[in-house]
Motif scaffolding. Structure first.
Motif, PDB file in Angstrom:
ATOM      1  N   ILE A  79       0.877  -1.378   0.190  1.00  0.00           N
ATOM      2  CA  ILE A  79       0.030   0.193  -0.032  1.00  0.00           C
ATOM      3  C   ILE A  79       0.925   1.434  -0.129  1.00  0.00           C
ATOM      4  O   ILE A  79       0.434   2.434  -0.409  1.00  0.00           O
ATOM      5  N   HIS A  80       2.335   1.335   0.438  1.00  0.00           N
ATOM      6  CA  HIS A  80       2.864   2.252   0.910  1.00  0.00           C
ATOM      7  C   HIS A  80       3.771   2.476  -0.496  1.00  0.00           C
ATOM      8  O   HIS A  80       4.746   1.588  -0.838  1.00  0.00           O
ATOM      9  N   PHE A  81       3.806   3.794  -0.927  1.00  0.00           N
ATOM     10  CA  PHE A  81       4.441   4.084  -2.181  1.00  0.00           C
ATOM     11  C   PHE A  81       6.180   3.749  -2.054  1.00  0.00           C
ATOM     12  O   PHE A  81       6.799   3.298  -3.113  1.00  0.00           O
ATOM     13  N   PRO A  82       6.589   4.536  -0.918  1.00  0.00           N
ATOM     14  CA  PRO A  82       8.071   4.179  -0.935  1.00  0.00           C
ATOM     15  C   PRO A  82       8.456   2.569  -0.901  1.00  0.00           C
ATOM     16  O   PRO A  82       9.438   2.239  -1.405  1.00  0.00           O
ATOM     17  N   ALA A  83       7.699   1.747  -0.287  1.00  0.00           N
ATOM     18  CA  ALA A  83       7.997   0.183  -0.273  1.00  0.00           C
ATOM     19  C   ALA A  83       7.927  -0.137  -1.915  1.00  0.00           C
ATOM     20  O   ALA A  83       8.876  -0.888  -2.366  1.00  0.00           O
ATOM     21  N   VAL A  84       6.873   0.352  -2.494  1.00  0.00           N
ATOM     22  CA  VAL A  84       6.714  -0.096  -3.881  1.00  0.00           C
ATOM     23  C   VAL A  84       7.749   0.127  -4.701  1.00  0.00           C
ATOM     24  O   VAL A  84       8.468  -0.574  -5.580  1.00  0.00           O
ATOM     25  N   ALA A  85       8.249   1.746  -4.575  1.00  0.00           N
ATOM     26  CA  ALA A  85       9.545   1.977  -5.213  1.00  0.00           C
ATOM     27  C   ALA A  85      10.942   1.240  -5.055  1.00  0.00           C
ATOM     28  O   ALA A  85      11.667   0.995  -5.810  1.00  0.00           O
ATOM     29  N   CYS A  86      10.952   1.046  -3.920  1.00  0.00           N
ATOM     30  CA  CYS A  86      11.995   0.150  -3.058  1.00  0.00           C
ATOM     31  C   CYS A  86      12.162  -1.116  -3.697  1.00  0.00           C
ATOM     32  O   CYS A  86      13.145  -1.662  -4.207  1.00  0.00           O
ATOM     33  N   ALA A  87      11.012  -1.801  -3.788  1.00  0.00           N
ATOM     34  CA  ALA A  87      11.021  -3.260  -4.313  1.00  0.00           C
ATOM     35  C   ALA A  87      11.294  -3.221  -5.634  1.00  0.00           C
ATOM     36  O   ALA A  87      11.934  -4.247  -6.402  1.00  0.00           O
ATOM     37  N   GLN A  88      10.593  -2.370  -6.511  1.00  0.00           N
ATOM     38  CA  GLN A  88      10.954  -2.400  -7.847  1.00  0.00           C
ATOM     39  C   GLN A  88      12.387  -2.203  -8.187  1.00  0.00           C
ATOM     40  O   GLN A  88      12.962  -2.687  -8.979  1.00  0.00           O
ATOM     41  N   LYS A  89      13.014  -1.296  -7.345  1.00  0.00           N
ATOM     42  CA  LYS A  89      14.595  -1.162  -7.701  1.00  0.00           C
ATOM     43  C   LYS A  89      15.254  -2.636  -7.342  1.00  0.00           C
ATOM     44  O   LYS A  89      16.315  -3.038  -8.011  1.00  0.00           O
ATOM     45  N   ASN A  90      14.825  -3.252  -6.124  1.00  0.00           N
ATOM     46  CA  ASN A  90      15.424  -4.245  -5.645  1.00  0.00           C
ATOM     47  C   ASN A  90      15.275  -5.313  -6.560  1.00  0.00           C
ATOM     48  O   ASN A  90      15.991  -6.305  -7.020  1.00  0.00           O
ATOM     49  N   VAL A  91      13.999  -5.594  -7.082  1.00  0.00           N
ATOM     50  CA  VAL A  91      13.693  -6.622  -8.163  1.00  0.00           C
ATOM     51  C   VAL A  91      14.619  -6.429  -9.259  1.00  0.00           C
ATOM     52  O   VAL A  91      15.067  -7.542  -9.865  1.00  0.00           O
ATOM     53  N   LYS A  92      14.832  -5.185  -9.771  1.00  0.00           N
ATOM     54  CA  LYS A  92      15.564  -4.841 -11.153  1.00  0.00           C
ATOM     55  C   LYS A  92      16.823  -5.346 -10.941  1.00  0.00           C
ATOM     56  O   LYS A  92      17.430  -5.957 -11.899  1.00  0.00           O
ATOM     57  N   ARG A  93      17.453  -5.231  -9.689  1.00  0.00           N
ATOM     58  CA  ARG A  93      18.811  -5.515  -9.496  1.00  0.00           C
ATOM     59  C   ARG A  93      19.015  -7.120  -9.345  1.00  0.00           C
ATOM     60  O   ARG A  93      19.860  -7.553  -9.709  1.00  0.00           O
ATOM     61  N   ASN A  94      18.250  -7.568  -8.542  1.00  0.00           N
ATOM     62  CA  ASN A  94      18.350  -8.910  -8.257  1.00  0.00           C
ATOM     63  C   ASN A  94      17.635 -10.064  -8.787  1.00  0.00           C
ATOM     64  O   ASN A  94      17.860 -11.203  -8.954  1.00  0.00           O
ATOM     65  N   ALA A  95      16.637  -9.716  -9.696  1.00  0.00           N
ATOM     66  CA  ALA A  95      15.883 -10.466 -10.639  1.00  0.00           C
ATOM     67  C   ALA A  95      15.561  -9.886 -11.885  1.00  0.00           C
ATOM     68  O   ALA A  95      14.331  -9.692 -11.991  1.00  0.00           O
ATOM     69  N   PRO A  96      16.494  -9.440 -12.862  1.00  0.00           N
ATOM     70  CA  PRO A  96      15.983  -8.950 -13.650  1.00  0.00           C
ATOM     71  C   PRO A  96      15.478  -9.505 -14.831  1.00  0.00           C
ATOM     72  O   PRO A  96      15.163  -9.036 -15.996  1.00  0.00           O
ATOM     73  N   ASP A  97      14.817 -10.793 -14.771  1.00  0.00           N
ATOM     74  CA  ASP A  97      14.298 -11.607 -15.957  1.00  0.00           C
ATOM     75  C   ASP A  97      12.645 -11.270 -15.970  1.00  0.00           C
ATOM     76  O   ASP A  97      12.209 -11.657 -17.088  1.00  0.00           O
ATOM     77  N   GLY A  98      12.243 -10.486 -15.213  1.00  0.00           N
ATOM     78  CA  GLY A  98      10.946 -10.172 -15.513  1.00  0.00           C
ATOM     79  C   GLY A  98       9.824 -10.762 -14.754  1.00  0.00           C
ATOM     80  O   GLY A  98       8.628 -10.897 -15.021  1.00  0.00           O
ATOM     81  N   GLY A  99      10.331 -11.817 -13.863  1.00  0.00           N
ATOM     82  CA  GLY A  99       9.250 -12.783 -13.383  1.00  0.00           C
ATOM     83  C   GLY A  99       8.479 -12.313 -12.212  1.00  0.00           C
ATOM     84  O   GLY A  99       7.640 -12.883 -11.486  1.00  0.00           O
ATOM     85  N   ILE A 100       9.018 -11.126 -11.572  1.00  0.00           N
ATOM     86  CA  ILE A 100       8.266 -10.613 -10.441  1.00  0.00           C
ATOM     87  C   ILE A 100       7.574  -9.190 -11.168  1.00  0.00           C
ATOM     88  O   ILE A 100       8.163  -8.274 -11.445  1.00  0.00           O
TER      89      ILE A 100
END
Ligand code: SAM
Length: 225
Positions: A88-109
């Motif tokens: 629900i929390h925008f800072p968390a969404v933005a942070c998760a997006q960054k971490n996903v891009k760095r750690n799982a760049p294959d697009g599965g998340i």
């Protein structure tokens, strides 16, 4: 969030907030923990949930209230091909997006902002939903996205909504610490609603008992899906 505008937190939580923003290496993931994002390395709760979720042969999973995205990343690494992560929390969404891009760049998340299931497509049925929910209600301003509806209220709302988002045989996994009153426990709320519940973990960590629960929808709602 200035400390005078919110309820006092336990000292370990306070220390994690003081050092934000920081980067932590957790289970081989390099995670940014931005300002006002829940620290995934606070205690062992998230790591316990990650380990226990490895037992489910899920094809599609949801990390509800994803914070930094740590649980979504670990679900994905365990072989779940499609993982959704929402908060629900925008800072968390933005942070998760960054971490996903760095750690799982294959697009599965897929990361999105949502108040519980409000923005999750109804057509998607999850085999596994993991929710490391706020264990108790906050007071004053929300901290890391956790506000006054934490504990009993958010757990009940989540449990009432989750059956229609699960596949046949799907389960939810939730945690709890008895730093908070028992009424706020998923165990208590699930029993009140008549949902089958299993304790996957019970450990005493010096100051509090920690639990991880598996919760299934009541049989009548699963047959209605
Ligand atoms: C205890 S933190 C867990 C964060 C992360 N899953 C972890 O284990 O590190 C709870 C998270 O739930 C989110 N949250 C609170 N209320 C929510 C709601 N109504 N819908 C979705 N997420 C919510 C908060 O923003 C916060 O990120």
């Amino acid at each position: 969030m200035p400390a005078d505008r919110r309820k006092p937190l336990h000292s370990d939580f306070e220390m994690h907030l003081q050092k934000q923003p920081y980067t932590v290496d957790l289970d081989g993931f390099s995670l940014d923990v931005d300002e006002d994002v829940f620290p995934p390395d606070l205690g062992l709760c998230a790591q316990n949930m990650s380990r226990l979720c490895q037992q489910y042969a899920a094809r599609i999973a949801l990390d509800m209230g994803c914070g930094s995205g740590y649980l979504a990343l670990s679900l994905h690494r365990s072989g779940i091909s499609e993982v959704w992560a929402s908060d629900i929390h925008f800072p968390a969404v933005a942070c998760a997006q960054k971490n996903v891009k760095r750690n799982a760049p294959d697009g599965g998340i897929h990361v999105l902002q949502s108040d519980l299931f409000s923005n999750i497509p109804d057509s998607i049925k999850f085999d596994l939903i993991v929710f490391n929910q706020p264990f108790g209600p906050g007071e004053g301003e929300p901290v890391c996205g956790c506000g006054s509806d934490g504990g009993y209220e958010i757990t009940k709302r989540f449990l009432l909504e989750m059956p229609s988002h699960l596949s046949q045989g799907g389960v939810a996994v939730m945690a709890f610490s008895d730093r908070e009153p028992e009424r706020n426990s998923p165990d208590h709320v699930a029993r009140e609603l008549g949902y089958p519940i299993k304790t996957l973990l019970h450990k005493y960590y010096g100051e509090a008992n920690n639990y991880v629960f598996e919760i299934r929808p009541p049989s009548d709602s699963s047959s209605a899906r």
